[in-house]
Design an enzyme around this catalytic site. Structure first.
Site, PDB file in Angstrom:
ATOM      1  N   ASP B  36       0.826  -1.211   0.000  1.00  0.00           N
ATOM      2  CA  ASP B  36       0.000   0.000   0.000  1.00  0.00           C
ATOM      3  C   ASP B  36       0.861   1.263   0.000  1.00  0.00           C
ATOM      4  O   ASP B  36       0.365   2.353  -0.276  1.00  0.00           O
ATOM      5  CB  ASP B  36      -0.963   0.016   1.201  1.00  0.00           C
ATOM      6  CG  ASP B  36      -2.168  -0.902   0.960  1.00  0.00           C
ATOM      7  OD1 ASP B  36      -2.192  -1.576  -0.084  1.00  0.00           O
ATOM      8  OD2 ASP B  36      -3.067  -0.955   1.816  1.00  0.00           O
ATOM      9  N   ASP B 274      -9.487  36.521 -34.435  1.00  0.00           N
ATOM     10  CA  ASP B 274      -8.830  35.224 -34.614  1.00  0.00           C
ATOM     11  C   ASP B 274      -9.627  34.112 -33.943  1.00  0.00           C
ATOM     12  O   ASP B 274      -9.521  32.951 -34.282  1.00  0.00           O
ATOM     13  CB  ASP B 274      -7.402  35.249 -34.051  1.00  0.00           C
ATOM     14  CG  ASP B 274      -6.647  33.987 -34.400  1.00  0.00           C
ATOM     15  OD1 ASP B 274      -6.227  33.867 -35.570  1.00  0.00           O
ATOM     16  OD2 ASP B 274      -6.519  33.097 -33.540  1.00  0.00           O
ATOM     17  N   GLY B 409      -6.916  29.631 -36.006  1.00  0.00           N
ATOM     18  CA  GLY B 409      -7.783  30.251 -36.993  1.00  0.00           C
ATOM     19  C   GLY B 409      -7.208  30.315 -38.395  1.00  0.00           C
ATOM     20  O   GLY B 409      -7.772  29.756 -39.325  1.00  0.00           O
ATOM     21  N   LEU B 410      -6.073  30.948 -38.557  1.00  0.00           N
ATOM     22  CA  LEU B 410      -5.512  31.102 -39.900  1.00  0.00           C
ATOM     23  C   LEU B 410      -5.073  29.773 -40.467  1.00  0.00           C
ATOM     24  O   LEU B 410      -5.221  29.516 -41.643  1.00  0.00           O
ATOM     25  CB  LEU B 410      -4.341  32.084 -39.859  1.00  0.00           C
ATOM     26  CG  LEU B 410      -4.773  33.544 -39.975  1.00  0.00           C
ATOM     27  CD1 LEU B 410      -3.567  34.459 -39.852  1.00  0.00           C
ATOM     28  CD2 LEU B 410      -5.487  33.790 -41.301  1.00  0.00           C
TER      29      LEU B 410
END
Lengths: 428, 522
Positions: B36, B274, B409-410
């Protein structure tokens, strides 16, 4: 055959009094072995019958979850299972039926006992027999215990292999059986070396699939590749097989001694042995020399972990120029460990078992250059200024035989090199 | 008996360890077998803690069971006290020790240790890690905190942060700053960094900030009742929630609300052009209830995503998550079955997963980007840099973290523009996806982004529409579909099929494809 090495020490550690410790053990339980066993045995499924803790351990020890549905799982006991035992057996049947229906690729199933299943005395042997009858011949069901109350870390593999020994078929053929789940690349190298000496066939336990398993009998001669396979060792002897005791195949010396014990047994001519081993030995020597520059003249302290501690201390002291201060092992099986203990020059404390707080006191007092320990201790010790090597990597990496000897030394030297490279003090 | 492959939560005693390890001057004696101790490495390796967790394990073995394991417990307890001299101790059993019924509570009581010894009863076969942490913290507070005079200035306790928590370290700094802006001091942070002596001073605060209901709700309720301290119900993750939190604190304290938004960038970053490409991104949320509820609000209201599925693994938060799911009009997935989560994600075919480290693996397999929002944690969730989830900086961190796995985005426009370009084809993938892109594209070539194996993902939806029509793609339509960038192809396929099914069209032609596109245009 070990001519290139210094003679064995006049006084090895074979008769050194052992410091026996009781107390908190900072080690894994035997369930951990499933992590590498399930990769090696490609048609096997490991079903732990245990608690959420067991499942959590396997997940944490595995580190990352590479497989969506790995070939291991936990049947987690719930309150209802603990109320009545007959119920638990029925439940287990249900879980296994579902599992096998979903995984028709499985040819052998291991029911793996855990601390809770052992404490409530859930009879997995009977369950395995019952299921074997139900699913034969397609699936073989075996059981073993990987519980922490009975097994330490690598002993899980031992318990698993020992459970397979009684069901292997019988043969009278005089054959070599090599024992231990090793990475494929390492196994192939060993098969190559032994094959080149004309030893054929070479049998291995475990095989990657159940169908290529072979028989054992009175003419079987076996060699362990791992020092923790002591139950398997005893089980094979009970089946009439005969062990070859030798230092374990770590480093140039260990590998040569291990191979030569087999070569002697099978009457391999000295010149053949030399011809087969000469070049790999030279490579190993060169690689170890390079990798052990940082180790030469340094001291090492082993916390008990994987059971590899004694053979590795032998390798580090005889081939890498280190001094051992303490060598702790979870347990010491005399017959299996004696060849390595004889080669380990007296001096270090040989400890069996653990009381972790007292051992930490000894370690701090000894102030070793390198401390080999488990993952729970490594960062705290680093923070105290000690350099550590986490032991689990020694089990998970290919480290056996000649071609890995340099890598093995490298595992120990990297932490020391790293510490000497860093030029930034901790902020705290 | 429940078959479990991977688990979201550990056993309850690991929750207790998270509390003990977060604290100072407290020691946990755990009646447990060898093995344990694996739990230590969660803290030393994943969280890189430079101390061992303050836990002594009794380490009983099989041979002890026949004789007496109780003396082992008492010896370990005494040795731990002598060595560590803690201000207080907690004692309890792990799953195996629970079965041997040694009664750590009763045993420790008879020992007459000179410090408070707090017994824990954590039912290992019923409950899990979060419950263990919550119950442990509650027991400690209940044993040590007393009513006392309030501080002269208005102060609060920050409760809930533990060891191994998701960004707890940095959230403390952020919430402390939020309160400071309103002139409110921090009395005690607990359990993170608190000693038992600090816990005893908790009664001096005017109210409690319940940072994580998962780990401190029981203590918050007890302190509300016994110490007359109200607690905050809003978890300040996200811009809206942070503003609501400030309003709630103002209402509790009677102070004027104040929030310094100088450094808040999420709203503008989200509004800037963007980010247009984020519009309507389909996201699937899974994690602990608190983080998922907060993330759902951010996803919809602050990022402009579409939430297509959400759920949590901790049943304690099921009611909260069901309410949120109803608000979002999606079914709530309350489960700790990893494979069920994977199936739900596969069916929903989202464009991004906001989940735990477990969902990150699902995302890798299915080729879906994933950002991590919740425990269970991984070494990556303890970055060296300041990286909170709460407050103003938390909102900024969340914007970056969620946007990062997506194609920017682009880039997305370039991929569309040059989709059949000889070196800018699907197989080239998006540059910053590195090695993963290959797998994803190989899969996408067969079926779209979601499934790993060739399989008709629209199957369940067709049944749902109560129709038996088998929709077939004509070869020309199939070729046209391939021209659609891989990261939207799955959606296009699914939309077209439901469009066809709804109209009883059994063969999809190029016209059907574009009619569907026009229908779903947004």
């Amino acid at each position: 055959m070990t001519d290139r090495f210094p003679p064995p020490p006049a006084n090895g550690c074979a008769n050194t009094p052992v410091l026996k410790e009781r107390g908190q053990h900072e080690v894994f339980c035997g369930l951990t072995g499933i992590i590498w066993l399930h990769r090696k045995m490609q048609d096997a499924f490991f079903l732990v019958v245990g608690s959420r803790t067991c499942a959590h351990l396997l997940q944490s020890a595995a580190g990352v979850m590479i497989f969506a549905e790995p070939r291991f799982a936990t049947a987690v006991l719930e309150e209802t299972d603990l109320a009545g035992l007959a119920d638990a057996q029925t439940e287990l049947d249900r879980v296994v039926r579902d599992l096998l229906a979903r995984r028709p690729d499985i040819k052998q199933l291991f029911l793996v006992g855990s601390c809770p299943s052992e404490v409530i005395k859930l009879d997995l042997a009977t369950a395995a027999e019952r299921m074997s009858a139900e699913f034969a011949p397609h699936v073989r069901v075996l059981n073993y215990s990987g519980s922490g109350i009975e097994t330490t870390f690598t002993q899980g593999e031992d318990a698993c292999l020992a459970a397979m020994v009684p069901v292997l078929p019988k043969t009278d053929a005089r054959e070599l059986l090599v024992v231990g789940a090793l990475p494929d690349v390492v196994e192939e190298q060993a098969r190559g070396l032994l094959g080149d000496m004309g030893i054929c066939p070479i049998r291995w336990l475990p095989e990657t699939d159940r169908l290529s398993e072979v028989g054992i009998g009175a003419n079987t001669v076996f060699a362990l590749t791992q020092p923790f396979l002591t139950e398997t060792h005893d089980a094979l002897i009970r089946r009439g097989a005969r062990p070859l005791h030798a230092p374990f195949p770590f480093g140039e010396e260990g590998t040569t001694a291990w191979l030569s014990a087999i070569a002697r047994e099978f009457g391999v001519p000295q010149e053949t042995f030399q011809a087969v081993t000469e070049r790999p030995r030279a490579r190993a020597r060169k690689a170890v020399a390079q990798a052990s520059e940082a180790l030469n003249g340094r001291s090492v302290f082993f916390f008990p972990d994987s059971q590899l501690e004694i053979p590795l201390a032998r390798f580090l002291t005889r081939e890498c120029g280190m001094t051992a201060l303490e060598v702790g092992a979870p347990f010491i099986h005399r017959a299996v460990m004696t060849p390595d203990l004889e080669l380990l020059a007296e001096g270090p404390v040989i400890a069996e078992g653990q009381d972790v707080d007292r051992q930490l006191d000894r370690c701090r007092a000894a102030a070793p250059d390198l401390t080999v320990c488990g993952l729970g201790l490594a960062n705290p010790l680093e923070a105290e200024g000690l350099t550590t090597k986490w032991a689990i990597e020694l089990v998970f990496s290919p480290v056996h035989f000649y071609e890995q000897a340099g890598d093995l030394a490298g595992l120990f030297s990297r932490p020391l090199r790293r510490r000497s490279l860093l030029r930034v003090e901790a902020a705290e | 008996m429940k078959l479990t492959v991977w688990t979201y939560e550990g056993p309850p005693h690991v929750g207790a360890m998270r509390v003990a390890t977060a604290m100072k001057g407290l020691h946990y004696v755990l009646h447990a077998p060898q093995g344990d101790t694996y739990a230590d490495l969660l803290f030393t390796m994943i969280e890189r803690r430079n101390h061992r967790p303050p836990v002594t394990y009794t380490t009983f073995q099989a041979r002890d069971l026949g004789s007496d394991t109780a003396y082992l417990f008492k010896d370990a307890c005494q040795a731990a006290y002598d060595r560590f001299k803690p201000q207080a101790m907690i004692v309890g059993a792990s799953c195996t020790a629970e079965l041997i019924q040694d009664d750590p509570a009763g045993l420790s009581e008879t020992m007459g240790l000179p410090v408070p010894v707090i017994p824990l009863e954590l039912p290992s076969y019923q409950r899990k890690e979060n419950y263990g942490a919550d119950e442990t913290f509650y027991r400690i507070v209940r044993a040590l905190a007393k009513p006392m005079a309030r501080t002269t200035h208005v102060t609060a306790n920050l409760i809930g942060p533990t060891a191994l928590g998701f960004r707890h370290r940095d959230d403390i700094t952020e919430v402390t700053a939020l309160l400071a802006d309103m002139g409110i001091g921090v009395n005690v942070v607990a359990p993170y960094g608190a000693s038992p002596e600090n816990i005893a001073r908790m009664g001096a605060a005017h109210f409690n900030v319940l940072m994580y209901p998962e780990t401190a709700e029981a203590a918050a309720r007890w302190m509300e009742k016994e110490l007359d301290q109200p607690f905050t119900k809003t978890v300040p993750i996200g811009v809206g929630a942070t503003r609501d939190f400030v309003a709630e604190v103002a209402q509790i304290t009677g102070l004027a609300p104040a929030l310094d938004e100088d450094r808040l960038r999420l709203p503008w970053y989200s509004a800037s052009v963007d980010s247009t490409y984020l519009t309507g991104k389909r996201v699937f949320l899974f994690g602990d209830g608190t983080h998922v509820a907060a993330a759902a609000r951010i996803a919809r209201d602050e990022m402009g995503f579409e939430v297509v599925g959400l759920g949590c693994y901790n049943r304690e938060q099921a009611r909260l998550i069901r309410t949120v799911a109803k608000d979002f009009g999606v079914p709530a997935l309350i489960t700790d079955d990893y494979l069920e989560v994977e199936r739900a994600i596969e069916d929903a075919a989202p464009e991004m997963i906001l989940g735990t480290q477990m969902e990150r693996h699902i995302g890798k397999r299915l080729g879906i980007p994933c950002a991590v929002i919740s425990a269970p944690v991984h070494v990556q969730d303890f970055p060296a840099r300041y990286s909170p989830q709460m407050g103003i900086e938390g909102a900024n961190v969340i914007f970056d973290t969620w946007v990062h796995p997506l194609v920017m985005g682009l880039e997305e426009h370039l991929l569309t523009m040059f989709r059949e370009d000889f070196e800018f084809h699907d197989e080239a993938g998006a540059s910053h996806h590195g090695g993963k892109a290959k797998v994803r594209v190989a899969v996408a070539d067969v079926e779209g982004p979601a499934p790993q194996t060739p399989r008709d993902i629209s199957g369940p939806k067709k049944q749902g529409a109560e129709t038996t029509i088998e929709v077939v793609w004509l070869p020309a339509a199939e070729r046209e579909l391939k021209k659609i960038p891989f990261f939207v192809r799955g959606k296009a396929r699914r939309n077209t099929e439901s469009f066809a099914t709804e109209r009883g069209v059994s063969e999809i032609s190029v016209d059907t494809l574009y009619e569907a596109k026009a229908h779903y245009a947004r």
